[in-house]
Design an enzyme around this catalytic site. Sequence first.
Site, PDB file in Angstrom:
ATOM      1  N   LYS A 159       0.475  -1.235   0.085  1.00  0.00           N
ATOM      2  CA  LYS A 159       0.188  -0.340  -0.448  1.00  0.00           C
ATOM      3  C   LYS A 159       0.913   1.240  -0.214  1.00  0.00           C
ATOM      4  CE  LYS A 159      -3.998  -2.162   2.171  1.00  0.00           C
ATOM      5  NZ  LYS A 159      -5.103  -1.767   3.442  1.00  0.00           N
ATOM      6  N   LYS A 163     -10.833 -11.738  -7.871  1.00  0.00           N
ATOM      7  CA  LYS A 163     -11.432 -11.678  -7.183  1.00  0.00           C
ATOM      8  C   LYS A 163     -12.575 -10.373  -6.895  1.00  0.00           C
ATOM      9  CE  LYS A 163     -10.216 -10.792  -2.524  1.00  0.00           C
ATOM     10  NZ  LYS A 163      -9.091 -11.567  -1.168  1.00  0.00           N
ATOM     11  N   LYS A 204     -14.225  -4.484  -3.018  1.00  0.00           N
ATOM     12  CA  LYS A 204     -15.225  -3.750  -2.460  1.00  0.00           C
ATOM     13  C   LYS A 204     -13.750  -2.262  -3.103  1.00  0.00           C
ATOM     14  CE  LYS A 204     -13.000  -3.397   1.944  1.00  0.00           C
ATOM     15  NZ  LYS A 204     -12.948  -3.817   3.806  1.00  0.00           N
TER      16      LYS A 204
END
Length: 333
Positions: free
Chosen positions: A114, A197, A200
Amino acid sequence: MTRKRVLSGIQPTADSFHLGNYLGAVQQWVALQEDHDVFFFIADLHALTIETDPALLRKRSLVSAAQLIASGVDPEKSTVFLQSHVAAHNQLGWIMECMAGFGEASRMTQFKDKSQKSGTDRTAVGLFTYPMLQAADILLYQADRVPVGEDQRQHIELTRDLAGRFNSRYGKTFQVPEPHILKSGAKINDLQDPTAKMSKSAESMQGVIEILDSPESNAKKIKSSMTDAGREVRFDQAEKPGVSNLMTIHSALSGSTIAEIEKAFEGKGYGDFKGAVAEIVVEYLRPIRAKALELLEDEAFLIQTLRNGADKARVVAEKTLSDTYKNLGLVER
């Protein structure tokens, strides 16, 4: 026989759970509450590692709680609460930060991934210390098992290391938890990119089945999902990833085997099959959606339920924190 204690949390970072969340985690949490002592929390403090809209965070926290309860997590059987309602999470989090090494924290895969994407100047310190707060979440409740996906195994190993290190230095204080790796079960992929996958954080929500989305919207998403070459309804993830993904969804919600689905749609095309999958999904999610929306209409009840859960959680958490402080040599209050 004493029931094993289980703890897990979910971040309120979306307006709705998606089908992958439900089948991959929530459905299994519901099963665990039948024969375990379970603590499930909304990880609203963890959600602060990215820039947050206060009104949206509040809304999503309540939406997450409503969906957990609507999906079958029973507050009479499970302790359901908001992380921010139990101050001991932050307090033990600081202790865990002081127990962890800088190099140890730097090696956490999620932080590396990240921070590389957003750059160090735009990465919150909280993202770096996130695993230590997560360790505190677990250790506060003396959890025997922690249900996680394979991608969280590294964080559980860190938690185990920190618990063992504290216990060896300061005396037995924490239960060293075991990872309860959730059954792989049905791996649900994106409807528009069936090799990825369902997530969200997808660039487009057109491939994501959301529990709180309208039945019409979810049916439309399924009917317009990516179509493979040919028209045969056959499970083949390499050659027919789109159809195979829909078959996986059908099987997970209907209970039919893949072989039974193939037989039922022998000689039929994708249109018939997509229509059937859409109906199964819509009808399966209908009562969950209706219950969640009903709970959200009575915000006072929902908040009181979370407060009751926090009261129960606080009893366990504060005992652990008290023992931790005592063993560290912090003067008792």
